[in-house]
Design a protein around this motif. Sequence first.
Motif, mmCIF file in Angstrom:
data_model
loop_
_atom_site.group_PDB
_atom_site.id
_atom_site.type_symbol
_atom_site.label_atom_id
_atom_site.label_comp_id
_atom_site.label_asym_id
_atom_site.label_seq_id
_atom_site.Cartn_x
_atom_site.Cartn_y
_atom_site.Cartn_z
ATOM 1 N N HIS A 2 0.745 -1.262 0.328
ATOM 2 C CA HIS A 2 0.093 -0.285 -0.202
ATOM 3 C C HIS A 2 1.134 1.425 0.428
ATOM 4 O O HIS A 2 1.676 1.351 0.785
ATOM 5 C CB HIS A 2 -0.817 -0.496 0.888
ATOM 6 C CG HIS A 2 -1.943 1.164 1.259
ATOM 7 N ND1 HIS A 2 -3.560 0.958 1.804
ATOM 8 C CD2 HIS A 2 -2.363 2.115 0.590
ATOM 9 C CE1 HIS A 2 -4.254 2.077 1.545
ATOM 10 N NE2 HIS A 2 -3.073 2.509 0.708
ATOM 11 N N LEU A 20 -0.534 4.218 -9.581
ATOM 12 C CA LEU A 20 -2.110 3.577 -10.223
ATOM 13 C C LEU A 20 -2.169 2.720 -10.642
ATOM 14 O O LEU A 20 -2.842 2.205 -11.175
ATOM 15 C CB LEU A 20 -3.090 4.884 -10.159
ATOM 16 C CG LEU A 20 -5.035 4.799 -9.766
ATOM 17 C CD1 LEU A 20 -4.891 3.976 -7.947
ATOM 18 C CD2 LEU A 20 -5.175 6.215 -9.740
ATOM 19 N N ARG A 21 -1.228 3.500 -12.172
ATOM 20 C CA ARG A 21 -1.351 2.582 -13.833
ATOM 21 C C ARG A 21 -1.094 1.366 -13.383
ATOM 22 O O ARG A 21 -1.471 0.413 -14.485
ATOM 23 C CB ARG A 21 -0.773 3.782 -14.810
ATOM 24 C CG ARG A 21 -0.988 3.272 -16.301
ATOM 25 C CD ARG A 21 -0.302 3.564 -16.978
ATOM 26 N NE ARG A 21 1.255 3.842 -16.455
ATOM 27 C CZ ARG A 21 1.748 5.126 -16.073
ATOM 28 N NH1 ARG A 21 1.033 6.207 -15.968
ATOM 29 N NH2 ARG A 21 2.835 5.249 -15.991
ATOM 30 N N ASN A 22 -0.826 0.823 -12.843
ATOM 31 C CA ASN A 22 0.830 -0.059 -12.469
ATOM 32 C C ASN A 22 -0.036 -0.612 -11.412
ATOM 33 O O ASN A 22 0.598 -2.098 -10.923
ATOM 34 C CB ASN A 22 1.810 0.212 -12.150
ATOM 35 C CG ASN A 22 3.338 0.356 -12.695
ATOM 36 O OD1 ASN A 22 3.222 -0.971 -13.878
ATOM 37 N ND2 ASN A 22 2.872 2.132 -13.630
ATOM 38 N N GLY A 23 -1.139 -0.858 -10.839
ATOM 39 C CA GLY A 23 -2.771 -1.379 -10.137
ATOM 40 C C GLY A 23 -1.636 -1.456 -8.419
ATOM 41 O O GLY A 23 -2.214 -2.420 -8.000
ATOM 42 N N TYR A 24 -1.014 -0.762 -7.356
ATOM 43 C CA TYR A 24 -1.268 -0.301 -6.375
ATOM 44 C C TYR A 24 -1.605 0.446 -6.038
ATOM 45 O O TYR A 24 -2.542 0.978 -6.385
ATOM 46 C CB TYR A 24 0.588 0.053 -6.417
ATOM 47 C CG TYR A 24 1.375 -0.265 -6.523
ATOM 48 C CD1 TYR A 24 2.517 -0.953 -5.775
ATOM 49 C CD2 TYR A 24 2.498 -0.826 -8.010
ATOM 50 C CE1 TYR A 24 3.692 -1.676 -5.733
ATOM 51 C CE2 TYR A 24 3.356 -0.755 -8.079
ATOM 52 C CZ TYR A 24 4.217 -2.325 -6.761
ATOM 53 O OH TYR A 24 5.459 -2.013 -7.138
ATOM 54 N N ASP A 25 -2.135 -0.689 -4.546
ATOM 55 C CA ASP A 25 -3.050 0.484 -3.308
ATOM 56 C C ASP A 25 -2.424 1.929 -3.501
ATOM 57 O O ASP A 25 -1.817 1.878 -2.403
ATOM 58 C CB ASP A 25 -3.177 -0.509 -2.658
ATOM 59 C CG ASP A 25 -4.685 -0.343 -1.637
ATOM 60 O OD1 ASP A 25 -5.554 0.720 -1.869
ATOM 61 O OD2 ASP A 25 -4.725 -0.375 -0.591
ATOM 62 N N SER A 42 -10.328 7.857 -9.997
ATOM 63 C CA SER A 42 -10.279 7.304 -10.458
ATOM 64 C C SER A 42 -9.457 5.572 -9.948
ATOM 65 O O SER A 42 -8.340 4.657 -10.743
ATOM 66 C CB SER A 42 -8.462 7.485 -11.109
ATOM 67 O OG SER A 42 -8.539 9.223 -12.072
ATOM 68 N N GLY A 43 -9.659 5.446 -8.544
ATOM 69 C CA GLY A 43 -9.375 4.376 -7.598
ATOM 70 C C GLY A 43 -8.894 4.549 -7.003
ATOM 71 O O GLY A 43 -8.321 3.796 -5.659
#
Length: 331
Positions: A2, A20-25, A42-43
């Motif tokens: 995280h 964020l683009r590479n999938g990390y929390d 965007s998440g």
Amino acid sequence: MHIGFIGLGNVGGKLAGSILRNGYDLTVLDLDPGLMDQFVASGANRGQSPRQLTQVCDIVITCLPSPAACSTVVEGHDGILEGMGPGKIWAEMSTTDSNETRRLAELVIARGGEAIECPVSGGCHRAATGNISIFAGCTRGTFEKALPLLTVLGRRVLHTGEIGSASVLKVVTNYLATANLVSLAEALVTCKAAGMDLNTSYEAIRISSGNSFVHETESQVILNGSRDISFTMDLVAKDIGLFQSIAEAHDVPLELSPLLNKLFADAIGRYGPRELSPNIIRRLEEATGLLVRAPGFPPEMSDDEPEEAGYEVVPKRDDDIVSGIREATGR
């Protein structure tokens, strides 16, 4: 893992976007709620304070405009130190003062955490694609823990030594870029005054020994007229001022650096601290009555290289040279 990110400005926002683009929390925090809204949409998670963000994250990154801002975020009320503890890493990605970074790092380590300074170099357009370069100052153990994330944030990652070393080298490289920018402004205005075609002049510099990264980026937005390189004069003044301070602390009698500081102080007085840094050329345009423009150049830079996995850059050593000779000769 995280990740927490504090400071979503021109550079920070692009670096956080790579995370964020590479999938990390990702949890984000900024004084501008609108910037946080964009990331949440965007998440990303919305942070409440530096303390709260540190409590929920494994690595907390700061990317802030000044040493004073960073100090406030780290040791102020509800700051990073209040949430710091074993198993957590503070990563400082700002261009800042090496002595202040060392001081704050010691406070983080005293709380059981780890610290790494990792300023970036290569322009906002490369920060957006994860192709920027990163200098990392910390212990080797901390570096190896952070390297998987650093190779997502940047393409070339250099371990510079202990805390403080990366800040010094970052300031050095920004000083060199500033010197190059000022010399390019003089060159382009002189070409214009001499009646040279500026498109041809640009190419002559680009294919010659006069070429540089700064020419291939900042000269383009100068000739376009936008002058938009996402960097302002107050930030240049901060960086070259830090470089001058380092030299003075080590009794280096610089000659060019004081002149650069004087030029940017004058430009800030004329155009304001938030003027785009390539507009240092305006001083010469106004003095000569010339307008330095040419068709076909972009208003801002974009990285046309594909995003690639990052890697550690390893400096050459004497042992490497000796090993290479032995391998080549068989001796």
